[in-house]
Write a protein that holds these residues in place. Structure first.
Motif, PDB file in Angstrom:
ATOM      1  N   ALA A 164       0.865  -1.063  -0.056  1.00 23.46           N
ATOM      2  CA  ALA A 164      -0.069   0.064   0.075  1.00 23.46           C
ATOM      3  C   ALA A 164       0.832   1.272  -0.047  1.00 23.46           C
ATOM      4  CB  ALA A 164      -0.908   0.130   1.219  1.00 23.46           C
ATOM      5  N   MET A 165       1.907   1.153   0.738  1.00 18.52           N
ATOM      6  CA  MET A 165       2.820   2.345   0.795  1.00 18.52           C
ATOM      7  C   MET A 165       3.322   2.546  -0.496  1.00 18.52           C
ATOM      8  SD  MET A 165       6.041   3.380   3.539  1.00 18.52           S
ATOM      9  CE  MET A 165       4.724   3.136   4.856  1.00 18.52           C
ATOM     10  N   ALA A 166       4.058   1.529  -1.070  1.00 21.60           N
ATOM     11  CA  ALA A 166       4.733   1.740  -2.338  1.00 21.60           C
ATOM     12  C   ALA A 166       3.591   2.041  -3.426  1.00 21.60           C
ATOM     13  CB  ALA A 166       5.294   0.306  -2.884  1.00 21.60           C
ATOM     14  N   ASP A 167       2.444   1.573  -3.477  1.00 18.90           N
ATOM     15  CA  ASP A 167       1.502   2.031  -4.596  1.00 18.90           C
ATOM     16  C   ASP A 167       1.274   3.597  -4.389  1.00 18.90           C
ATOM     17  OD1 ASP A 167      -0.519   1.148  -6.855  1.00 18.90           O
ATOM     18  OD2 ASP A 167      -1.677   2.046  -5.214  1.00 18.90           O
ATOM     19  N   PRO A 188      -9.562  -4.574   1.448  1.00 22.07           N
ATOM     20  CA  PRO A 188     -10.873  -3.819   0.561  1.00 22.07           C
ATOM     21  C   PRO A 188     -10.451  -2.495   0.059  1.00 22.07           C
ATOM     22  CG  PRO A 188     -11.636  -5.136   2.331  1.00 22.07           C
ATOM     23  CD  PRO A 188     -10.442  -5.080   2.652  1.00 22.07           C
ATOM     24  N   ALA A 189      -9.817  -1.672   1.058  1.00 20.67           N
ATOM     25  CA  ALA A 189      -9.566  -0.312   0.735  1.00 20.67           C
ATOM     26  C   ALA A 189      -8.399  -0.120  -0.330  1.00 20.67           C
ATOM     27  CB  ALA A 189      -9.118   0.573   1.695  1.00 20.67           C
ATOM     28  N   LEU A 190      -7.439  -1.209  -0.157  1.00 19.40           N
ATOM     29  CA  LEU A 190      -6.264  -1.315  -1.214  1.00 19.40           C
ATOM     30  C   LEU A 190      -6.866  -1.768  -2.683  1.00 19.40           C
ATOM     31  CD1 LEU A 190      -3.350  -0.908  -2.062  1.00 19.40           C
ATOM     32  CD2 LEU A 190      -3.033  -3.221  -1.563  1.00 19.40           C
ATOM     33  N   ARG A 191      -7.805  -2.654  -2.673  1.00 23.58           N
ATOM     34  CA  ARG A 191      -8.220  -3.113  -3.697  1.00 23.58           C
ATOM     35  C   ARG A 191      -9.168  -2.276  -4.424  1.00 23.58           C
ATOM     36  NH1 ARG A 191     -11.027  -7.235  -2.134  1.00 23.58           N
ATOM     37  NH2 ARG A 191      -9.743  -8.931  -2.293  1.00 23.58           N
ATOM     38  N   GLU A 192     -10.098  -1.341  -3.593  1.00 19.35           N
ATOM     39  CA  GLU A 192     -10.647  -0.049  -4.290  1.00 19.35           C
ATOM     40  C   GLU A 192      -9.848   0.838  -4.994  1.00 19.35           C
ATOM     41  OE1 GLU A 192     -14.297   2.791  -2.971  1.00 19.35           O
ATOM     42  OE2 GLU A 192     -13.371   1.560  -1.530  1.00 19.35           O
ATOM     43  N   ARG A 193      -8.611   1.120  -4.430  1.00 20.62           N
ATOM     44  CA  ARG A 193      -7.790   1.896  -5.044  1.00 20.62           C
ATOM     45  C   ARG A 193      -7.102   1.616  -6.318  1.00 20.62           C
ATOM     46  NH1 ARG A 193      -2.153   2.961  -2.231  1.00 20.62           N
ATOM     47  NH2 ARG A 193      -3.207   3.186  -0.255  1.00 20.62           N
TER      48      ARG A 193
END
Length: 288
Positions: A164-167, A188-193
């Motif tokens: 998440a930090m890298a993205d 889920p929050a990362l998938r939505e991103r």
């Protein structure tokens, strides 16, 4: 040996959503055998054989990847061993199992390995990971196969936090994003991103990611397989199966209730019905 892998188990799961007295009366009138006990203490040889047959069916039956995640969330070594042998398990799941990574909410203690898994090697570490590390391997992806291999190295909360930090610092390549998005344990929050439009979410669902047992129970098909998988829920994923039971219980009551003729129709249809469970219930009720 009692064949508990037949559609009797699927019908029995729905019957268990009725009151005990109603379920037993309908079971006798429709001619369904009672399910064998799930416990291992004092089991008869027949019950042991039945349980083995069920587990054999389970490991050979394709299921959405999220179903295997619900099993892993129990953090039970023996259940993890069943996931390890499952044909739908991937390298990421097996890597997490062999490393003892807990999946249950709020748990941090390592999960011991079952004896049957102790001699199993961890899936091979991708060359790109050895050369560039996790984030570097994900950024180096230029096709789907290396992206899947790199994504399999994301293990546990620290791995997802690093991703998440890298993205956030700089968007990961599309192949890497997709390989991560279709991991059932992707936050889920990362998938939505990674993507939130309808086409993206549809493709994620097709890949086997289901956000809840309730959604699996009402939108997946064929109904027979869904119900047989759910019938093992009290053993395989007891913390989550109640979500499926709660959403199906009113549908069972509305379409079938205690009508013996409707249950007889359902028992005849379930083995060959390709639609969803709600469609099966509505059809059996209407036919009766």
């Amino acid at each position: 040996m009692r064949d508990t892998t037949t559609s009797e188990r699927a019908t029995g799961f729905l019957l268990d959503l009725l009151e005990d007295g109603e379920a037993e009366r309908i079971r006798r009138r429709v001619g369904l055998r009672p399910p064998p006990p799930d416990g291992e203490s004092g089991e008869s040889e027949e019950a042991v054989d039945a349980r083995r047959a069920v587990y054999s069916w389970w490991t050979r039956t394709p299921v959405p990847s999220s179903v295997l995640l619900w099993v892993l969330e129990e953090d039970d070594p023996e259940l993890n061993a069943l996931v390890w042998r499952h044909l739908s398990a991937d390298d990421a799941m097996r890597r997490a199992i062999v490393r003892g990574i807990p999946h249950g909410p709020g748990r941090s203690r390592a999960v011991p390995l079952a004896e049957s898994v102790r001699r199993e090697p961890e899936p091979p570490v991708p060359e790109q990971f050895s050369r560039f590390g996790l984030v570097g391997a994900l950024r180096a992806c230029r096709s789907m196969d290396p992206a899947r291999k790199a994504a399999s190295m994301v293990v546990g909360s620290p791995g997802w936090e690093a991703v998440a930090m890298a993205d956030q610092e700089r968007a990961l390549p599309g192949y890497a994003r997709w390989a991560l998005a279709v991991r059932p344990d992707c936050p889920p929050a990362l998938r939505e991103r990674f993507g939130s439009h309808a086409k993206f979410t549809h493709r994620v669902r097709q890949s086997g990611v289901v956000d809840s047992p309730a959604r699996y129970a009402t939108t997946w098909n064929p109904a027979d397989r869904v119900l047989r998988v759910l019938s093992l829920g009290r053993t395989m994923f007891p913390a989550r199966v109640g979500e499926a039971e709660d959403v199906l219980r009113p549908l069972v009551r509305d379409h079938l209730g205690d009508r013996e003729d409707a249950w007889a129709v359902l028992a005849q249809l379930v083995g060959t019905y390709y639609g969803t469970v709600p469609e099966l219930l509505a059809t059996a009720g209407a036919v009766a």
